[in-house]
Design an enzyme around this catalytic site. Structure first.
Site, short mmCIF file in Angstrom:
data_model
loop_
_atom_site.label_atom_id
_atom_site.label_comp_id
_atom_site.label_asym_id
_atom_site.label_seq_id
_atom_site.Cartn_x
_atom_site.Cartn_y
_atom_site.Cartn_z
N TYR A 187 -11.05 -7.08 10.48
CA TYR A 187 -10.19 -6.61 9.48
C TYR A 187 -10.01 -7.50 8.22
CZ TYR A 187 -6.15 -4.56 7.10
OH TYR A 187 -5.39 -4.13 5.88
N THR A 198 -37.51 27.03 -15.31
CA THR A 198 -37.77 25.47 -14.89
C THR A 198 -37.79 25.16 -16.27
OG1 THR A 198 -40.13 25.88 -15.09
CG2 THR A 198 -39.25 26.40 -12.78
N HIS A 199 -37.30 23.72 -16.14
CA HIS A 199 -37.05 23.02 -17.35
C HIS A 199 -36.24 23.64 -18.43
CE1 HIS A 199 -40.76 20.78 -16.05
NE2 HIS A 199 -41.20 21.87 -15.59
N GLU A 201 -15.88 23.32 -18.52
CA GLU A 201 -16.41 21.82 -18.88
C GLU A 201 -15.38 20.84 -18.36
OE1 GLU A 201 -17.28 23.01 -23.48
OE2 GLU A 201 -15.34 22.98 -23.00
N LYS A 213 -13.34 31.73 -31.60
CA LYS A 213 -13.80 31.19 -30.43
C LYS A 213 -13.28 31.36 -29.22
CE LYS A 213 -15.67 27.54 -30.74
NZ LYS A 213 -16.90 26.76 -30.54
N ASN A 272 -3.64 -2.68 12.17
CA ASN A 272 -5.17 -2.83 11.96
C ASN A 272 -5.54 -1.48 12.76
OD1 ASN A 272 -4.73 -4.98 10.63
ND2 ASN A 272 -6.00 -6.55 11.88
N GLN A 287 -7.51 -2.24 2.79
CA GLN A 287 -6.55 -1.32 2.08
C GLN A 287 -6.88 -0.79 1.06
OE1 GLN A 287 -2.27 -3.15 2.46
NE2 GLN A 287 -2.32 -2.86 0.27
N SER A 314 -9.94 28.20 -30.33
CA SER A 314 -9.75 27.28 -31.07
C SER A 314 -8.49 26.97 -32.02
CB SER A 314 -10.89 27.17 -32.00
OG SER A 314 -10.71 26.19 -33.14
N SER A 368 0.83 -1.30 0.09
CA SER A 368 0.02 0.03 0.01
C SER A 368 1.02 1.39 0.20
CB SER A 368 -0.82 -0.02 1.13
OG SER A 368 -0.02 -0.34 2.58
N ASN A 394 -13.91 29.48 -25.81
CA ASN A 394 -14.51 28.19 -24.94
C ASN A 394 -14.62 28.15 -23.59
OD1 ASN A 394 -15.15 27.47 -27.87
ND2 ASN A 394 -13.20 26.39 -27.90
N1 ARG Z 1 -1.61 -1.62 4.80
C1 ARG Z 1 -2.77 -2.23 5.63
C2 ARG Z 1 -3.94 -1.32 5.34
O1 ARG Z 1 -3.91 -0.18 4.70
C3 ARG Z 1 -2.36 -1.93 6.98
C4 ARG Z 1 -2.86 -3.05 7.96
C5 ARG Z 1 -2.28 -4.36 7.81
N2 ARG Z 1 -3.08 -5.21 8.69
C6 ARG Z 1 -2.94 -6.61 8.13
N3 ARG Z 1 -3.54 -7.39 9.11
N4 ARG Z 1 -2.09 -6.99 7.11
O2 ARG Z 1 -4.97 -1.86 5.84
#
Ligand code: ARG
Length: 473
Positions: free
Chosen positions: A316, A154-155, A289, A282, A109, A321, A276, A23, A284
Site C-alpha cells: 500500500y 467506407t471512408h 455533440e 437552426k 488498507n 487513494q 441559435s 480523501s 443543432n
Molecule cells: N483513505 C485511504 C485510501 O483511500 C485509506 C487507506 C489509508 N491507509 C493508510 N495507510 N494511510 O487509500
C-alpha cells in the site's frame, strides 16, 4: 489531535496538509460500503470468538444506527483523514473506547480495497443494465426498418447498400461486447481483500471465508500483499468504460452527420436539439455533440489511473487513494452519457425515402455489377472490377444515372479495354444495380438481407432474456 496520531506524534498535521491528504470528498461514495465491511468484519470477529460477544453487538448496533442516520451523522474536521476514521469515531462516540475492538485484525488498507470493490460491483451492474436497455430499444427500432434501404459507407464514401436495421444491429453487437466486457471484469472485481490487514494478514485466527460469504464475494484474494495494493480491477473497469464510450461516440458522431442538410437521413427529436441565438432557422444537435465530447473523459481518467499505478512499489502507498476520484468520475460521466444517448438515439426518426435515394445513387451497387460478370460470364473478378471501374468513370463524366447503363454501353467499354463483349441482358444489369436486390441477395449469415437481420434480432432477444434474468429484471 485525533486518537490514531496522538500515540506517535506530538502535533497534528497543518490544516493545509490535512486537507491536501484527505480523501473525504471521494469517500462519500464509500459510506454504505464501509459500514457493510465493518459489519462483516466485526460479525466475523464475534463468530470466531476473537472479540467479546457483547462488545461486538454494541459495535454492530452502532453501525446499524449510523446506517439509519446517514452520512451527515459523521463528523469531519481537519483531523479526520477519511471515511473509515470518521465511522470509527462515530462508533466511539456512541459506545466509548470499546469501539476500538472493531479495528482488530483490520487495516484501512484492506478496508478501502474492500469498500471500493463493493461499490464498484454495483456500479458495473447498473451500467450493464443500462446497456441492455439500450440494446433492447435498438433491436425494436431495427424491427421497424428491416426492409428500409440505407447506404453503407467506407471512408465515409458511399460503399454498398444495406438496411437501416442492419446498421442499427451493428451498434447492438458493439454494445453487447461492451456489456460482456464489463461482465468479465466483474469477476475480477468481486473478490475479497479483507483479512489482508495492513499487508501481511494478522496473527488473529480470522475467518476470511466467512467475510467473503457475508459480503457476497466470489472468493478471497489469495495473497495479502496483492490484496491491499491491487488496483488493476479499477483500470480494467475504466478501460471497459472507455470502450463503451467509444461505441457511444460513434453513435453521436453519426447523429451529428446524419442530421445535416447534406445527409438529411434523420430528424432529431426537438427534445435533444438546440437552436441559435442569431440564426433562427437552426436546429443543432448539441446533446449529441456534448455527449461526443464527454466520451473523452473516461479516456483521460484511464490515463491518469494507469500513470498513478505505474511503478508503485509493493504494497500500500497513499498514491492509491488518488485513483478512486478518477474512477468515480469516469463511472458517473459514462453512466450519464449512456442514459442520454439511449434516449436521444431511440427518439430519432429515419427519413426512409432519403435513405433509399442515397443508396440508389453514386454507384453504390457497382460491386454487384462486377459480381454478375464473374457469375454469368466466368471472367476473373479483377477483370470485372476494371470494366466496372471504367463504366462508373464514364457514366459519372457524362452524368449518366444507373438506369441508363445498358448492355451495349458495357460492351463498348469492355472492347475498348481489350476484353470480349459480355452480352449481359439489360434486365440482369438493372437488377444488379438495384439497391433492394443488392440487399436481398446478401442473405449470408451476418448480412443485410431482412431474414438474416431478423435472425440476428432473435438471437439478441434470447441474449437479452438470459441477461435481464441474471440481472434480476
Ligand atoms: N483513505 C485511504 C485510501 O483511500 C485509506 C487507506 C489509508 N491507509 C493508510 N495507510 N494511510 O487509500
Amino acid at each position: 489531535m485525533d486518537n490514531i496520531r496522538n500515540g506517535r506524534f506530538k502535533t497534528g498535521m497543518t490544516d493545509e496538509a490535512a486537507e491536501y491528504t484527505s480523501s473525504f470528498d471521494a469517500d462519500k461514495v464509500l459510506f454504505e460500503a464501509d459500514i457493510k465491511t465493518n459489519f462483516a468484519h466485526t460479525s466475523m470477529l464475534k463468530h470466531e470468538g476473537i472479540i467479546d460477544e457483547e462488545i461486538a453487538d454494541k459495535i454492530l448496533c452502532a453501525l446499524d444506527n449510523l446506517k439509519e442516520e446517514g452520512f451527515d451523522a459523521l463528523i469531519f474536521d481537519a483531523s479526520v483523514e477519511d471515511v473509515h476514521m470518521a465511522i470509527e469515531n462515530y462508533v466511539t462516540s456512541k459506545i466509548g473506547p470499546e469501539a476500538g475492538y472493531m479495528h482488530t485484525a483490520k487495516s484501512r488498507n484492506d478496508q478501502v480495497a474492500c469498500d471500493v470493490r463493493l461499490v464498484l460491483r454495483e456500479m458495473i451492474e447498473e451500467i450493464q443494465i443500462g446497456i441492455l436497455e439500450f440494446i433492447e430499444g435498438l433491436v425494436e427500432m431495427a424491427g421497424e426498418h428491416l426492409e428500409d434501404i440505407f447506404i453503407g459507407f467506407t471512408h465515409l464514401q458511399h460503399a454498398q447498400p444495406i438496411t437501416i436495421a442492419h446498421h442499427l444491429m451493428a451498434h447492438v453487437q458493439a454494445l453487447k461486447r461492451d456489456y460482456e466486457r464489463l461482465g468479465d471484469t466483474y469477476k475480477r472485481v468481486n473478490l475479497n481483500p479483507l483479512g489482508s490487514a495492513a499487508m501481511a494478514t494478522t496473527s488473529f485466527p480470522i475467518n476470511r471465508q466467512l467475510t467473503t460469504d457475508l459480503l457476497g464475494f466470489d472468493a478471497y484474494l489469495e495473497n495479502s500483499m496483492d490484496g491491499v495494493s491491487a488496483r488493476d480491477f479499477i483500470s480494467e473497469t475504466v478501460f471497459d468504460l472507455v470502450s463503451l464510450s467509444s461505441t457511444l461516440a460513434k453513435i453521436c458522431e453519426e447523429l451529428v452527420l446524419w442530421s445535416t442538410y447534406e445527409f438529411g437521413v434523420i430528424e432529431m427529436a426537438d427534445e435533444y436539439s438546440s437552436t441559435s441565438s442569431i440564426m433562427p432557422q437552426k436546429k443543432n444537435p448539441d446533446v449529441a455533440e456534448l455527449a461526443r465530447g464527454k466520451t473523452s473523459i473516461a479516456t483521460g481518467e484511464l490515463i491518469t489511473i494507469l500513470t498513478i499505478l505505474k511503478a508503485i512499489p509493493y504494497t500500500y502507498n497513499r498514491d492509491l487513494q488518488e485513483i478512486t476520484p478518477h474512477l468515480w468520475n469516469s463511472v458517473k460521466v459514462t453512466q450519464e452519457t449512456l442514459s442520454i444517448v439511449t434516449k436521444m438515439m431511440l427518439s430519432v426518426e429515419f427519413k426512409v425515402d432519403r435513405c433509399a435515394e442515397l443508396a440508389g445513387k453514386n454507384f453504390a451497387t457497382a460491386t454487384d455489377l462486377a459480381d454478375i460478370m464473374v457469375r454469368e460470364k466466368q471472367i476473373p473478378f479483377r477483370t470485372a472490377h476494371k470494366i466496372v471501374g471504367r463504366i462508373v468513370n464514364e457514366a459519372t463524366a457524362n452524368e449518366m444515372a444507373e438506369e441508363n447503363i445498358t448492355s451495349e454501353f458495357i460492351d463498348d467499354i469492355a472492347v475498348d479495354l481489350g476484353f470480349d463483349k459480355l452480352e449481359l441482358s439489360d434486365d440482369l444489369i438493372q437488377r444488379a444495380l438495384n439497391p433492394a436486390e443488392n440487399v436481398k441477395i446478401r442473405s449470408i449469415p451476418g448480412g443485410p438481407a431482412p431474414e438474416m437481420v431478423e435472425l440476428a434480432r432473435n438471437n439478441i432477444k434470447d441474449f437479452l432474456n438470459i441477461e435481464f434474468e441474471k440481472q434480476g429484471i
